[in-house]
Write a protein that holds these residues in place. Structure first.
Motif, PDB file in Angstrom:
ATOM      1  N   TYR A 133      48.479  73.593  61.543  1.00 44.33           N
ATOM      2  CA  TYR A 133      49.208  74.401  60.564  1.00 44.33           C
ATOM      3  C   TYR A 133      50.632  73.871  60.383  1.00 44.33           C
ATOM      4  O   TYR A 133      51.159  73.833  59.276  1.00 44.33           O
ATOM      5  CB  TYR A 133      49.241  75.862  61.012  1.00 44.33           C
TER       6      TYR A 133
ATOM      7  N   LEU B 248      43.002  76.260  57.842  1.00 44.44           N
ATOM      8  CA  LEU B 248      42.833  76.678  56.449  1.00 44.44           C
ATOM      9  C   LEU B 248      42.547  78.175  56.358  1.00 44.44           C
ATOM     10  O   LEU B 248      43.002  78.844  55.421  1.00 44.44           O
ATOM     11  CB  LEU B 248      41.687  75.886  55.809  1.00 44.44           C
ATOM     12  N   HIS B 249      41.827  78.703  57.339  1.00 42.70           N
ATOM     13  CA  HIS B 249      41.545  80.140  57.353  1.00 42.70           C
ATOM     14  C   HIS B 249      42.837  80.933  57.542  1.00 42.70           C
ATOM     15  O   HIS B 249      43.053  81.954  56.871  1.00 42.70           O
ATOM     16  CB  HIS B 249      40.559  80.465  58.472  1.00 42.70           C
TER      17      HIS B 249
ATOM     18  N   ALA C 286      45.770  79.958  56.658  1.00 42.60           N
ATOM     19  CA  ALA C 286      46.552  79.805  55.432  1.00 42.60           C
ATOM     20  C   ALA C 286      46.103  80.765  54.343  1.00 42.60           C
ATOM     21  O   ALA C 286      46.921  81.239  53.543  1.00 42.60           O
ATOM     22  CB  ALA C 286      46.448  78.367  54.921  1.00 42.60           C
ATOM     23  N   ASN C 287      44.811  81.089  54.322  1.00 40.68           N
ATOM     24  CA  ASN C 287      44.278  81.953  53.268  1.00 40.68           C
ATOM     25  C   ASN C 287      44.117  83.407  53.693  1.00 40.68           C
ATOM     26  O   ASN C 287      43.752  84.245  52.873  1.00 40.68           O
ATOM     27  CB  ASN C 287      42.913  81.416  52.802  1.00 40.68           C
ATOM     28  N   ASN C 288      44.387  83.698  54.966  1.00 40.38           N
ATOM     29  CA  ASN C 288      44.217  85.056  55.477  1.00 40.38           C
ATOM     30  C   ASN C 288      45.559  85.797  55.452  1.00 40.38           C
ATOM     31  O   ASN C 288      46.490  85.415  56.159  1.00 40.38           O
ATOM     32  CB  ASN C 288      43.671  85.001  56.907  1.00 40.38           C
TER      33      ASN C 288
ATOM     34  N   CYS D 231      53.682  80.435  58.350  1.00 43.58           N
ATOM     35  CA  CYS D 231      52.606  81.134  57.647  1.00 43.58           C
ATOM     36  C   CYS D 231      53.064  81.590  56.273  1.00 43.58           C
ATOM     37  O   CYS D 231      52.375  81.390  55.270  1.00 43.58           O
ATOM     38  CB  CYS D 231      52.132  82.340  58.468  1.00 43.58           C
TER      39      CYS D 231
ATOM     40  N   ARG E 178      51.571  80.241  52.733  1.00 46.97           N
ATOM     41  CA  ARG E 178      50.880  81.250  51.921  1.00 46.97           C
ATOM     42  C   ARG E 178      51.580  81.489  50.593  1.00 46.97           C
ATOM     43  O   ARG E 178      50.925  81.681  49.560  1.00 46.97           O
ATOM     44  CB  ARG E 178      50.778  82.553  52.713  1.00 46.97           C
TER      45      ARG E 178
ATOM     46  N   ILE F 151      50.614  78.687  48.316  1.00 52.38           N
ATOM     47  CA  ILE F 151      49.258  78.862  47.799  1.00 52.38           C
ATOM     48  C   ILE F 151      49.230  79.942  46.725  1.00 52.38           C
ATOM     49  O   ILE F 151      48.608  79.775  45.661  1.00 52.38           O
ATOM     50  CB  ILE F 151      48.300  79.220  48.950  1.00 52.38           C
ATOM     51  N   LYS F 152      49.933  81.037  46.981  1.00 51.40           N
ATOM     52  CA  LYS F 152      49.959  82.156  46.031  1.00 51.40           C
ATOM     53  C   LYS F 152      50.576  81.754  44.698  1.00 51.40           C
ATOM     54  O   LYS F 152      50.130  82.186  43.633  1.00 51.40           O
ATOM     55  CB  LYS F 152      50.747  83.321  46.651  1.00 51.40           C
TER      56      LYS F 152
ATOM     57  N   LYS G 287      46.881  73.359  46.785  1.00 55.31           N
ATOM     58  CA  LYS G 287      45.488  73.776  46.847  1.00 55.31           C
ATOM     59  C   LYS G 287      44.869  73.181  48.111  1.00 55.31           C
ATOM     60  O   LYS G 287      44.369  72.045  48.094  1.00 55.31           O
ATOM     61  CB  LYS G 287      44.726  73.289  45.612  1.00 55.31           C
TER      62      LYS G 287
ATOM     63  N   SER H 280      42.332  72.162  50.960  1.00 58.61           N
ATOM     64  CA  SER H 280      40.890  71.936  50.990  1.00 58.61           C
ATOM     65  C   SER H 280      40.508  71.316  52.321  1.00 58.61           C
ATOM     66  O   SER H 280      41.312  70.626  52.947  1.00 58.61           O
ATOM     67  CB  SER H 280      40.451  71.015  49.842  1.00 58.61           C
TER      68      SER H 280
END
Length: 291
Positions: free
Chosen positions: A182, A220-221, A223-225, A239, A243, A246-247, A252, A254
């Motif tokens: 991360y 990645l989890h 980052a998206n959680n 974090c 985040r 990404i928002k 993006k 992957s």
């Protein structure tokens, strides 16, 4: 000030122009390094550093000429400007400049012998390349046997052209591989922001989201959680940083398999087959190699 025309040679950088773009290498500079170390007649090495090395734990005899070691490492550091394949090995060897051992000197000579194999290798900045940034990030968790700090590596392409790469030891100890990965993502996002500002100053608007490739599904989890828990509370700033990016659609993230993770070459010593495979995917060229 004078207009000296199209650049061909500047501070050791050799530039070749063609309809395909700009090819930048340091062939003469590399040849000077090989000549200075007396290895013009030595057998070339297939890759710069052996796997599973224990250079940080070496306790053998000190190298008699420390100044010579430091001079050679300094020259190799400048060579990394056009040679991403040397980033990891030079990073490792530069940590022993204060008190090098005989084994460290031998490892450095291996890097020089590797130069002999691909003397004219450099980067091709392609004219048909899209102005779209994408990057790979990776980490080697707790790789330093002395401090147990992790190693971060990232690699950035502008379309099909390599423009930025880095091997760096993380400033703090990571308690898990997820945390180390991360933090590698955070480092790459900082580089993305810097490169976007440079493109903007050149009049290039970069409105699309930048692809970020990572080989850690757990990172990645995270980052998206949007939910924080005990495993991430001590990296809360990182974090939020990822985040929010990404928002806002800036990046993006992957997943990519470790076998095709380009940043892997910046975090560990690889064998010949994997080293050459990744190098071929990075847009590195050698115009002087026989066809």
């Amino acid at each position: 000030m004078k207009d000296l025309g199209a650049v061909k040679y500047f501070l050791g950088l050799e530039v070749a122009h063609s309809k395909h773009g700009f090819y930048v290498c340091q062939r003469k500079y590399a040849l000077d390094i090989i000549s200075e170390t007396g290895l013009l007649g030595a057998k070339p090495a297939d890759f710069p550093m052996v796997q599973n090395h224990k250079l940080a734990l070496v306790e053998g005899k000190e190298f008699a000429d420390g100044e010579r070691y430091r001079r050679l490492i300094g020259r190799l550091i400048y060579l990394v400007v056009t040679r991403p394949d040397l980033a990891y090995s030079v990073h490792i060897l530069s940590q022993f400049m204060q008190c090098p051992k005989e084994e460290h000197w031998e490892a450095t000579l291996r890097v020089v012998r590797y130069l002999k194999k691909c003397l004219g290798q450099g980067i091709l900045l392609r004219s048909d390349s899209a102005l779209q940034l994408e990057g790979w990030c990776d980490s080697d968790w707790a790789s330093c046997p002395l401090t147990r700090r992790s190693l971060t590596g990232w690699f950035v392409l502008l379309g099909l052209s390599p423009v930025s790469w880095k091997t760096k030891k993380q400033p703090t100890v990571s308690t898990s591989s997820t945390e180390a990965e991360y933090r590698a993502m955070t480092g790459l996002q900082c580089e993305f922001k810097h490169l976007k500002q440079i493109l903007q100053s050149l009049g290039v608007e970069h409105k699309q989201g930048m692809n970020m490739y990572c080989d850690s599904q757990s990172a990645l989890h995270v980052a998206n959680n949007p939910v924080f828990h005990e495993r991430t509370k001590h990296i809360e700033v990182d974090c939020h940083f990822i985040r929010d990016a990404i928002k806002e659609g800036e990046i993006k993230p992957s997943y990519v398999s470790t076998k095709i993770q380009l940043a892997d070459i910046f975090t560990k010593a690889l064998g010949k087959a994997q080293f050459e495979f990744l190098l071929g995917k990075m847009g590195i060229r050698d115009l002087h190699a026989p066809s």
